[in-house]
Design an enzyme around this catalytic site. Sequence first.
Site, PDB file in Angstrom:
ATOM      1  N   THR A   1       0.871  -1.166  -0.033  1.00 11.64           N
ATOM      2  CA  THR A   1      -0.117   0.088  -0.085  1.00 11.64           C
ATOM      3  C   THR A   1       0.975   1.208   0.020  1.00 11.64           C
ATOM      4  OG1 THR A   1      -1.840  -1.156   1.359  1.00 11.64           O
ATOM      5  CG2 THR A   1      -1.583   1.238   1.412  1.00 11.64           C
TER       6      THR A   1
ATOM      7  N   ARG B   1     -13.333  -8.109  -0.889  1.00 14.05           N
ATOM      8  CA  ARG B   1     -12.715  -7.943   0.352  1.00 14.05           C
ATOM      9  C   ARG B   1     -12.057  -6.777   0.381  1.00 14.05           C
ATOM     10  NH1 ARG B   1      -7.326  -5.964   1.644  1.00 14.05           N
ATOM     11  NH2 ARG B   1      -6.746  -6.900   3.875  1.00 14.05           N
TER      12      ARG B   1
END
Length: 316
Positions: free
Chosen positions: A182, A210
Amino acid sequence: MQKFSIVVHGGAGTILKEDMTPELEAAYIKGLQDAINAGYAVLEEGGTSVNAVKAACVTLEDNLLFNAGRGSVFTKKGVQEMDAAIMDGNGLAAGAVAGVRNVRNPIELATEVMINSNHVFLSGKGANDFAIKQGIKLEPDEFFFSQFRYDQWRALRDSDNYSLDHTHQGLEELMKDKKFGTIGAAACDIQGNIAASTSTGGMTNKKYGRIGDSPIIGAGTYANNKTCAISCTGHGEPFIRAVAAHDVSCLMEYKGMTLQQAMNQVVNVTLVAMEGEGGMIGVDAAGNTSLIFNSAGMYRAMKNSEGESFVGIYKD
Ligand code: ASP
């Protein structure tokens, strides 16, 4: 005089020097430098912390090396579904999107949600429709493709396993050698206003639908002028259960901890007890910065108006 500052991350995990080639290391360092410089340029011109974190994130989303925007990982279905969030510590406005596809810069869409919708969090098709309505740039699937993410996914797609990011190895290594990809930024501007943003492709082979911690306000992203602006990276599920970013804010507000103490408590005590591998970056309204992780490495950088700057990958 008010100190201004910016911190960025490009993911955390088992990032070891021995797994890196000099070329790849140089490319990661350049990616982080480009991001920190883009954000710092906004602050230097007197721009807001919101615009600074957005500028830094756009740079990282456009860089194939990082798992956000272009270069996002593949889901179980072999597509990219991206999550992003941004929060303004001055007034507590926030915007987030989850499961968006073909959006070139999900952080721009999250900002659009924050500024031009009556909502905080849009997901899936509704978020994509909002992107079209707001004229947010879309790209075809090929734009997001990277061979190395595809190979990561191919190693996992016939299993129920899912994996964190920043890895170049096969299935066995993928599962024992957890890496996260990320990206995020936090900044304090010349007015003493702070903001945080996070953007991700999530985890390789993640289940359809998800959602990780990154777009969840309080879990992966949080900003409040009274305390801190935080962007997290790591195994999203424990970060959600720990409400990690907001917990840092609570420790500062109710326990009087400093930014550094509160982040250390959450990353190295609370998350470790929950097997929550990863890290976070943060700033406070005095322009102090902190970058803390409990994994082997975290792609990270900082710069402030007192001439301090730093780019790092491994644990020093
Ligand atoms: N926190 C992200 C997620 O769980 C993954 C990462 O940080 O790389 O989706």
